[in-house]
Scaffold this active site. Structure first.
Site, short mmCIF file in Angstrom:
data_model
loop_
_atom_site.label_atom_id
_atom_site.label_comp_id
_atom_site.label_asym_id
_atom_site.label_seq_id
_atom_site.Cartn_x
_atom_site.Cartn_y
_atom_site.Cartn_z
N GLY A 133 -7.87 5.25 -13.63
CA GLY A 133 -9.14 5.16 -13.00
C GLY A 133 -10.13 5.22 -13.89
O GLY A 133 -10.37 5.76 -14.87
N CYS A 163 -2.96 7.67 -17.11
CA CYS A 163 -4.19 7.76 -17.55
C CYS A 163 -4.99 8.81 -16.87
O CYS A 163 -4.67 9.98 -17.07
CB CYS A 163 -4.64 6.01 -17.65
SG CYS A 163 -6.24 6.32 -18.69
N TYR A 164 -5.71 8.46 -16.11
CA TYR A 164 -6.50 9.38 -15.21
C TYR A 164 -5.47 10.15 -14.35
O TYR A 164 -5.77 11.33 -14.50
CB TYR A 164 -7.46 8.72 -14.21
CG TYR A 164 -8.33 9.41 -13.56
CD1 TYR A 164 -9.65 9.94 -13.81
CD2 TYR A 164 -7.83 10.33 -12.20
CE1 TYR A 164 -10.42 10.93 -13.00
CE2 TYR A 164 -8.62 11.06 -11.38
CZ TYR A 164 -10.06 11.37 -11.66
OH TYR A 164 -10.51 12.26 -11.04
N HIS A 166 -1.40 2.20 -20.49
CA HIS A 166 -1.08 1.55 -19.30
C HIS A 166 0.24 0.89 -19.49
O HIS A 166 0.20 -0.35 -20.13
CB HIS A 166 -2.17 0.58 -19.30
CG HIS A 166 -3.45 1.23 -18.72
ND1 HIS A 166 -3.55 1.47 -17.44
CD2 HIS A 166 -4.42 1.87 -19.01
CE1 HIS A 166 -4.81 2.15 -17.32
NE2 HIS A 166 -5.25 2.25 -18.30
N GLU A 223 1.66 -0.83 -17.45
CA GLU A 223 1.72 -2.09 -16.71
C GLU A 223 1.22 -3.43 -16.99
O GLU A 223 1.43 -4.40 -16.54
CB GLU A 223 1.08 -1.89 -15.21
CG GLU A 223 -0.42 -1.57 -15.37
CD GLU A 223 -0.84 0.07 -15.55
OE1 GLU A 223 -0.11 0.53 -16.12
OE2 GLU A 223 -1.86 0.30 -15.48
N SER A 273 -1.95 -25.58 7.35
CA SER A 273 -2.49 -26.46 6.28
C SER A 273 -1.57 -27.18 5.67
O SER A 273 -1.93 -28.30 5.01
CB SER A 273 -3.35 -25.61 5.40
OG SER A 273 -2.46 -24.96 4.58
N GLY A 274 -0.59 -26.95 5.65
CA GLY A 274 0.32 -27.62 4.77
C GLY A 274 0.92 -27.08 3.53
O GLY A 274 1.77 -27.05 2.54
N GLY A 275 -0.16 -25.94 3.29
CA GLY A 275 0.12 -24.68 2.26
C GLY A 275 1.02 -23.79 2.28
O GLY A 275 2.00 -23.78 3.42
N VAL A 276 1.70 -23.35 1.20
CA VAL A 276 2.96 -22.27 1.18
C VAL A 276 2.69 -21.28 1.98
O VAL A 276 3.58 -20.99 3.07
CB VAL A 276 3.21 -21.76 -0.11
CG1 VAL A 276 4.18 -20.85 -0.15
CG2 VAL A 276 3.33 -22.99 -1.40
N ASP A 277 1.53 -20.64 2.28
CA ASP A 277 1.38 -19.35 2.88
C ASP A 277 1.54 -19.67 4.44
O ASP A 277 2.13 -18.90 5.18
CB ASP A 277 0.19 -18.44 2.78
CG ASP A 277 0.00 -18.16 1.24
OD1 ASP A 277 1.03 -18.50 0.41
OD2 ASP A 277 -1.20 -18.09 0.67
N SER A 278 0.72 -20.58 4.86
CA SER A 278 0.62 -20.79 6.06
C SER A 278 1.93 -21.46 6.96
O SER A 278 2.30 -21.35 8.04
CB SER A 278 -0.48 -21.62 6.66
OG SER A 278 -0.33 -23.19 6.25
N LYS A 293 2.61 -13.63 -4.00
CA LYS A 293 2.97 -15.07 -3.77
C LYS A 293 4.38 -15.28 -4.09
O LYS A 293 5.14 -16.11 -3.24
CB LYS A 293 2.08 -15.81 -4.69
CG LYS A 293 1.99 -17.46 -4.50
CD LYS A 293 1.15 -17.74 -3.30
CE LYS A 293 1.03 -19.14 -3.04
NZ LYS A 293 -0.16 -19.46 -2.20
#
Ligand code: XMP
Length: 507
Positions: A53, A81-82, A167, A169, A220-225, A363
């Site tokens: 942080g 770290c913090y 870090h 990560e 919408s045709g997108g992946v998520d929806s 995703k």
């Protein structure tokens, strides 16, 4: 997700915290990020990570944690770290405040290559970003690694409490994932994260929340929806999927979306609002104004078709949730729309009537879920497409004539990318109009027509992007086909701009 023994990551505000969650999930364990205020609600984690942080533990109102409660879990704890500085203070040591910042690569020299450093190199690059450092060490503490100057950068208190100043990560810490892996090996009860199990829980959860009510979702045709709609369908609840066609879609895209849902056996309703959108956009040239008009109208059209929705489902993903959670320090999740008028959604959300089943997934995990739901590869690996559609690829006024030109050029370009195998190697590609007329020669006549710009980029998160070195032969074939086949274009350009300073879209 109570049943799965997860890894709880407590957010002390570092810009990298989300990456810790990501890395743990890559290692096959379910990790969840919690704001500090959520500490009492972290359930029964199998391991706990305290993130880094920006603050200093010496500040009077520095972020703190209930140490007794933390100990009571009886699980391994890693302070980054913090997080490490805080743990050192809690165990009775101290931290030296400093105005000087150490930022960048450093060498990690483990005392022994075992435990947290099992299998690591004798010397390894890590990434530092801190000002304060630990000073006095409590009696139960061992220094388990130092930097190249001999300064302690990693501590262990007792058997299963660890601290690291760097870090792990970020990818600049070359063996960071291995360190996280070694830490997680100290947990007794962590269960691997399997998307199949997760899907089952999601389906049960949806059935329980929706019951006999009706739930509406926009597609919408997108992946998520798409994944969201298929998931609701699979759950067997009373669902309406609504596809608003704003007329700013690519060539034949409306039909493609309908066919895709048809082949997956999921019914959708289409609302053709193209006329309304084009009329509303007539004469508008200012990019943000266009976005606002499209966004507001989209919401209007969608809500008109929804009627009295009892429940609304949204394809919000985990990054959206934690972005707003860490910004606003609240649980309120960001609403995924490309519009401003979200009042009604906020109202529904306050009443607990908004479902966000994908809100715990990244995703690529949504794609994995989609695969396990039987959604075809080509749908799950579509390039991203902006909410305001081709309007952001059409500088100046949006007219049907211009849209048609963009659609035709785009279809030729995307066709060549798919044929050559480049489509899957590119993050996003499109054709955008350059509404400047230049002189050319067509047949025996002079022409005076617009130019089209082709753009293909690679990116990880859309925040930065680089243009792709497509083969000249592909560009040549695309250019030939456009110049010979699309009326209104006499020049083809390839966009060689990185983001920043350019953006991915034209507007
Ligand atoms: P830019 O142009 O900002 O695009 O570099 C980054 C990514 O975001 C997409 N994009 C949008 N998506 N509504 C959306 O839903 C928008 O208004 C919008 N503008 C850009 C863009 O396609 C790229 O993937």
């Amino acid at each position: 997700m109570e049943e799965i023994q997860h890894v709880a990551v407590l957010d002390f505000g570092s810009q990298y915290t989300q990456l810790i969650v990501r890395r743990v999930r890559e290692l096959g364990y379910f990790a969840k990020l919690y704001a500090l205020e959520e500490f009492p609600d972290i359930g029964k984690p199998g391991a706990i990570i305290l993130s880094g942080g920006p603050r200093s533990t010496s500040e009077p109102d520095a972020p703190d944690i209930d140490f007794d409660a933390l100990q009571a879990f009886g699980v391994p704890v890693l302070g980054v770290c913090y997080g490490m500085q805080l743990l050192n203070i809690k165990f009775g040591g101290s931290v030296q405040a400093s105005d000087k910042r150490e930022y960048g690569p450093a060498k990690l020299v483990p005392a022994e290559t075992k435990g947290l450093y099992e299998g690591l190199s004798r010397e390894s690059q890590v990434w530092m970003s801190h000002s304060d450092t630990v000073s006095d060490l409590p009696s139960n503490c061992q220094v388990i690694a130092r930097n190249q100057h001999g300064t302690p950068v990693s501590l262990q208190w007792g058997e299963r409490w660890f601290g690291i100043q760097f870090h792990p990560e970020v990818t600049h810490s070359h063996e960071g994932t291995r360190i996280l892996h070694n830490f997680l090996l100290h947990a007794e009860k962590l269960e691997p994260f399997r998307i199949e199990d997760f899907k089952k829980e999601l389906l049960d959860g949806i059935r329980e929340t929706v019951g006999t009510k009706q739930v509406v979702c926009g597609v919408s045709g997108g992946v998520d929806s798409t994944v969201l709609a298929v998931l609701l369908h699979e759950a067997g609840v009373n669902m309406r999927a609504i596809f608003v066609d704003h007329g700013l879609m690519r060539k034949d895209e409306g039909d493609e979306v309908r066919n895709n849902f048809h082949r997956m056996g999921v019914p959708i309703e289409t609302v053709d609002a193209s006329e309304r959108f084009l009329t509303a956009l007539a004469g508008v040239t200012e990019p943000e104004k266009k976005r606002e008009i499209i966004g507001n109208l989209f919401i209007d059209v969608f809500w008109d078709s929804v009627g009295n929705a009892e429940l609304l489902a949204q394809g919000t993903l985990y990054p959206d949730v934690i972005e707003s959670a860490s910004n606003a320090k609240s649980k309120a999740s960001k609403i995924k729309t490309h519009h401003n008028r979200v009042d009604r959604i906020l109202e529904l959300q306050a009443q607990g009537k908004v479902l966000e089943p994908l809100a715990e997934l990244f995703k690529d995990e949504v794609r994995a879920l989609g695969t396990s739901l039987g959604i075809p590869h080509d749908i799950l690996h579509r390039h991203p497409f902006p909410g305001p559609g081709l309007a952001v690829r059409c500088p100046g006024e949006v007219t049907e004539e211009r849209l048609e030109i963009i659609r035709n050029c785009d279809a030729i370009f995307i066709g060549h990318l798919k044929e050559s195998g480049w489509y899957d190697r590119v993050w996003q590609a499109y054709a955008g109009l350059v509404p400047v007329k230049t002189v050319g020669v067509k047949g025996d006549e002079r022409s005076y027509e617009w130019a089209i710009s082709l753009r293909a980029v690679i990116s990880e998160d859309a925040m930065t992007a680089d243009w792709v070195e497509l083969p000249y032969s592909l560009l040549r074939e695309t250019s030939n086909d456009i110049l010979n086949g699309v009326k209104g274009i006499n020049r083809v350009l390839y966009d060689v701009s990185t983001k920043p300073p350019a953006s991915i879209e034209w507007e």
